[in-house]
Design a protein around this motif. Structure first.
Motif, PDB file in Angstrom:
ATOM      1  N   GLU A  52      -2.543  24.898  -6.740  1.00 24.14           N
ATOM      2  CA  GLU A  52      -2.066  24.802  -5.360  1.00 24.14           C
ATOM      3  C   GLU A  52      -3.067  24.056  -4.486  1.00 24.14           C
ATOM      4  N   ALA A  53      -4.353  24.319  -4.689  1.00 21.81           N
ATOM      5  CA  ALA A  53      -5.388  23.618  -3.912  1.00 21.81           C
ATOM      6  C   ALA A  53      -5.377  22.134  -4.236  1.00 21.81           C
ATOM      7  N   ALA A  54      -5.213  21.790  -5.507  1.00 21.58           N
ATOM      8  CA  ALA A  54      -5.162  20.378  -5.906  1.00 21.58           C
ATOM      9  C   ALA A  54      -3.954  19.693  -5.284  1.00 21.58           C
ATOM     10  N   GLU A  55      -2.806  20.360  -5.285  1.00 19.97           N
ATOM     11  CA  GLU A  55      -1.612  19.779  -4.668  1.00 19.97           C
ATOM     12  C   GLU A  55      -1.810  19.575  -3.178  1.00 19.97           C
ATOM     13  N   SER A  56      -2.458  20.517  -2.537  1.00 20.24           N
ATOM     14  CA  SER A  56      -2.735  20.396  -1.105  1.00 20.24           C
ATOM     15  C   SER A  56      -3.667  19.217  -0.837  1.00 20.24           C
ATOM     16  N   ASN A  57      -4.695  19.066  -1.673  1.00 21.66           N
ATOM     17  CA  ASN A  57      -5.636  17.955  -1.513  1.00 21.66           C
ATOM     18  C   ASN A  57      -4.955  16.617  -1.752  1.00 21.66           C
ATOM     19  N   ILE A  58      -4.090  16.547  -2.739  1.00 22.31           N
ATOM     20  CA  ILE A  58      -3.379  15.294  -3.006  1.00 22.31           C
ATOM     21  C   ILE A  58      -2.448  14.960  -1.847  1.00 22.31           C
ATOM     22  N   SER A  59      -1.799  15.961  -1.310  1.00 21.88           N
ATOM     23  CA  SER A  59      -0.923  15.735  -0.157  1.00 21.88           C
ATOM     24  C   SER A  59      -1.729  15.213   1.036  1.00 21.88           C
ATOM     25  N   ALA A  60      -2.885  15.811   1.276  1.00 13.12           N
ATOM     26  CA  ALA A  60      -3.735  15.362   2.381  1.00 13.12           C
ATOM     27  C   ALA A  60      -4.234  13.937   2.136  1.00 13.12           C
ATOM     28  N   ALA A 120       0.831  -1.198   0.000  1.00 11.10           N
ATOM     29  CA  ALA A 120       0.000   0.000   0.000  1.00 11.10           C
ATOM     30  C   ALA A 120       0.867   1.250   0.000  1.00 11.10           C
ATOM     31  N   GLU A 121       1.913   1.238   0.823  1.00 13.55           N
ATOM     32  CA  GLU A 121       2.805   2.399   0.878  1.00 13.55           C
ATOM     33  C   GLU A 121       3.527   2.600  -0.453  1.00 13.55           C
ATOM     34  N   LYS A 122       3.920   1.510  -1.076  1.00 11.83           N
ATOM     35  CA  LYS A 122       4.612   1.617  -2.368  1.00 11.83           C
ATOM     36  C   LYS A 122       3.674   2.137  -3.443  1.00 11.83           C
ATOM     37  N   THR A 164      -2.751  11.642   0.335  1.00 11.02           N
ATOM     38  CA  THR A 164      -1.597  10.754   0.478  1.00 11.02           C
ATOM     39  C   THR A 164      -1.327  10.469   1.946  1.00 11.02           C
ATOM     40  N   ASN A 165      -1.346  11.497   2.762  1.00  8.07           N
ATOM     41  CA  ASN A 165      -1.118  11.311   4.199  1.00  8.07           C
ATOM     42  C   ASN A 165      -2.206  10.438   4.820  1.00  8.07           C
ATOM     43  N   ALA A 166      -3.446  10.644   4.412  1.00  4.65           N
ATOM     44  CA  ALA A 166      -4.554   9.831   4.937  1.00  4.65           C
ATOM     45  C   ALA A 166      -4.399   8.373   4.515  1.00  4.65           C
ATOM     46  N   THR A 167      -3.955   8.150   3.280  1.00  7.61           N
ATOM     47  CA  THR A 167      -3.759   6.786   2.800  1.00  7.61           C
ATOM     48  C   THR A 167      -2.630   6.098   3.558  1.00  7.61           C
ATOM     49  N   PHE A 168      -1.541   6.809   3.767  1.00  7.65           N
ATOM     50  CA  PHE A 168      -0.437   6.238   4.555  1.00  7.65           C
ATOM     51  C   PHE A 168      -0.911   5.894   5.962  1.00  7.65           C
ATOM     52  N   LYS A 169      -1.695   6.773   6.568  1.00  7.93           N
ATOM     53  CA  LYS A 169      -2.192   6.514   7.920  1.00  7.93           C
ATOM     54  C   LYS A 169      -3.114   5.300   7.926  1.00  7.93           C
TER      55      LYS A 169
END
Length: 191
Positions: A157-165, A76-78, A167-172
């Motif tokens: 910028e908003a799209a990048e922020s959403n993707i980052s969020a 999943a992380e990969k 990604t972090n949620a998926t890792f968690k």
């Protein structure tokens, strides 16, 4: 040679240079994606070989359960990391293309402005209002373009922020699943 053919030749050369720059940007992005996929493929083959060797060494059901639960988290992380790399490459290509487009628009605006100035110099008396209208129209178009470009950058910028969020949620979530799986394995071993 007169000034007009020289301007046409210069314009054609500039257009060709921009086309070559766009092609270079696309090719560079494609090259990065191919390189990423080759690295992922090699790492996958290496990991499959390693996990196959580990699977051969499994002796009882508890070890099999532990082995199986250990496979889910790294995968999943990969997958998330791979998606992030692809997004970064595509985003980089998009940024480069945006810069090229902005340069092209600025150059076009400069050429139109110069043409209006040339027209103003050679315009007959009494055409000052037409020249003023052309200059006003150019200023309005420039302002509209700048507003659209600013809104586009904000959306990116908003799209990048959403993707980052995301990604972090998926890792968690992947970490939480792995932890729950490890707890289940430990509980099964105790039983």
């Amino acid at each position: 040679m007169s000034a007009i053919p020289q301007q046409v030749l210069a314009s054609q050369k500039a257009s060709l240079d921009k086309l070559i720059a766009v092609q270079g940007t696309f090719f560079g992005g494609f090259e990065k994606l191919v390189d990423l996929n080759l690295k992922v493929l090699k790492a996958t083959f290496d990991e499959v070989a390693q996990k196959s060797q580990e699977a051969i060494g499994v002796k009882d059901p508890q070890e099999a359960l532990a082995f199986a639960s250990g496979l889910s988290q790294p995968s999943a992380e990969k997958a998330v990391a791979y998606s992030k790399h692809v997004y970064d490459i595509v985003s980089g290509v998009q940024t480069d293309l945006s810069k090229l487009a902005e340069e092209q628009v600025a150059q076009g605006q400069q050429q139109v402005s110069e043409a209006i100035e040339q027209f103003a110099k050679s315009a007959p008396t009494g055409s000052e209002s037409a020249v003023a209208l052309l200059k006003s129209s150019l200023a309005t178009a420039t302002s509209a373009y700048e507003s659209v470009a600013k809104a586009s950058k904000q959306a990116q910028e908003a799209a990048e922020s959403n993707i980052s969020a995301a990604t972090n949620a998926t890792f968690k979530a992947a970490t939480d699943v792995a932890e729950a799986s490890n707890k289940a394995v430990k509980s099964a071993r105790r039983a």
